[in-house]
Design a protein around this motif. Structure first.
Motif, PDB file in Angstrom:
ATOM      1  N   HIS A  88       0.767  -1.291   0.040  1.00  0.00           N
ATOM      2  CA  HIS A  88       0.159  -0.030   0.113  1.00  0.00           C
ATOM      3  C   HIS A  88       0.689   1.320  -0.053  1.00  0.00           C
ATOM      4  N   PHE A  89       0.448   2.258  -0.608  1.00  0.00           N
ATOM      5  CA  PHE A  89       1.102   3.610  -0.593  1.00  0.00           C
ATOM      6  C   PHE A  89       0.375   4.671  -1.015  1.00  0.00           C
ATOM      7  N   GLU A  90       0.492   6.076  -0.568  1.00  0.00           N
ATOM      8  CA  GLU A  90      -0.291   6.994  -1.120  1.00  0.00           C
ATOM      9  C   GLU A  90       0.850   8.090  -1.427  1.00  0.00           C
ATOM     10  N   CYS A  91       1.494   8.721  -0.566  1.00  0.00           N
ATOM     11  CA  CYS A  91       2.443   9.777  -1.264  1.00  0.00           C
ATOM     12  C   CYS A  91       3.458   9.554  -1.799  1.00  0.00           C
ATOM     13  N   GLU A  92       4.175   8.245  -1.745  1.00  0.00           N
ATOM     14  CA  GLU A  92       5.405   8.059  -2.279  1.00  0.00           C
ATOM     15  C   GLU A  92       6.746   8.853  -1.996  1.00  0.00           C
ATOM     16  N   ASN A  93       6.516   9.637  -0.843  1.00  0.00           N
ATOM     17  CA  ASN A  93       7.380  10.842  -0.442  1.00  0.00           C
ATOM     18  C   ASN A  93       7.667  10.749   1.106  1.00  0.00           C
ATOM     19  N   GLY A  94       7.639   9.677   1.795  1.00  0.00           N
ATOM     20  CA  GLY A  94       8.043   9.612   2.984  1.00  0.00           C
ATOM     21  C   GLY A  94       7.408  10.574   3.941  1.00  0.00           C
ATOM     22  N   GLU A  95       5.782  10.699   3.622  1.00  0.00           N
ATOM     23  CA  GLU A  95       5.169  11.586   4.687  1.00  0.00           C
ATOM     24  C   GLU A  95       4.057  11.118   5.073  1.00  0.00           C
ATOM     25  N   CYS A  96       3.215  10.123   4.494  1.00  0.00           N
ATOM     26  CA  CYS A  96       1.980   9.455   4.881  1.00  0.00           C
ATOM     27  C   CYS A  96       2.113   8.283   5.988  1.00  0.00           C
ATOM     28  N   GLY A  97       2.947   7.580   5.748  1.00  0.00           N
ATOM     29  CA  GLY A  97       3.079   6.350   6.454  1.00  0.00           C
ATOM     30  C   GLY A  97       2.712   5.128   5.883  1.00  0.00           C
TER      31      GLY A  97
HETATM   32 FE1  FES Z   1       5.591   5.919   1.669  1.00  0.00          FE
HETATM   33 FE2  FES Z   1       3.630   7.670   1.807  1.00  0.00          FE
HETATM   34  S1  FES Z   1       3.983   6.157   0.631  1.00  0.00           S
HETATM   35  S2  FES Z   1       5.481   7.397   3.468  1.00  0.00           S
END
Ligand code: FES
Length: 112
Positions: A36-45
């Motif tokens: 699972h992923f959302e932001c792909e930027n290390g911000e959403c967890g």
């Molecule tokens: Fe990795 Fe948001 S997808 S922290």
């Protein structure tokens, strides 16, 4: 590395290419592993995964990004002591963010 999840019919083992600098999330996506992923930027967890080191070789140096440390601590996945152990003694923390973790050629079990 082997991916394991109740959302997969069976575990999947894939091999990182030597010299590759892909994130764990990129490797998962390339192999249709449903991390699972959302932001792909290390911000959403949302991409937090549990990592077990399977080989008995000394683990590679551990580099957590500042975002990764903050998000995993906020989510209660790792402690400051585990961050210190990772940074000072290369002790791998039990959780990583798949979008921040750069894959190495090592034998790991990724649980999500
Ligand atoms: Fe990795 Fe948001 S997808 S922290």
């Amino acid at each position: 590395m082997t991916f394991s999840s109740p959302s997969m019919k069976k575990d999947l083992t894939v091999y990182a290419v030597a010299g590759d600098t892909k994130t764990l999330l990129a490797v998962a996506k390339a192999n249709s592993v449903p991390v699972h992923f959302e932001c792909e930027n290390g911000e959403c967890g949302s991409c937090a995964v549990q990592i077990d080191i399977l080989s008995d070789k000394a683990p590679y140096g551990v580099a957590l990004t500042e975002k990764e440390k903050a998000v995993l601590r906020y989510a209660g996945k790792i402690t400051q002591a585990q961050i210190d152990a990772a940074e000072n003694s290369d002790v791998p923390p039990p959780w990583r963010l798949a979008c921040q973790f750069i894959v190495r050629n090592e034998d790991i079990l990724v649980k999500f």
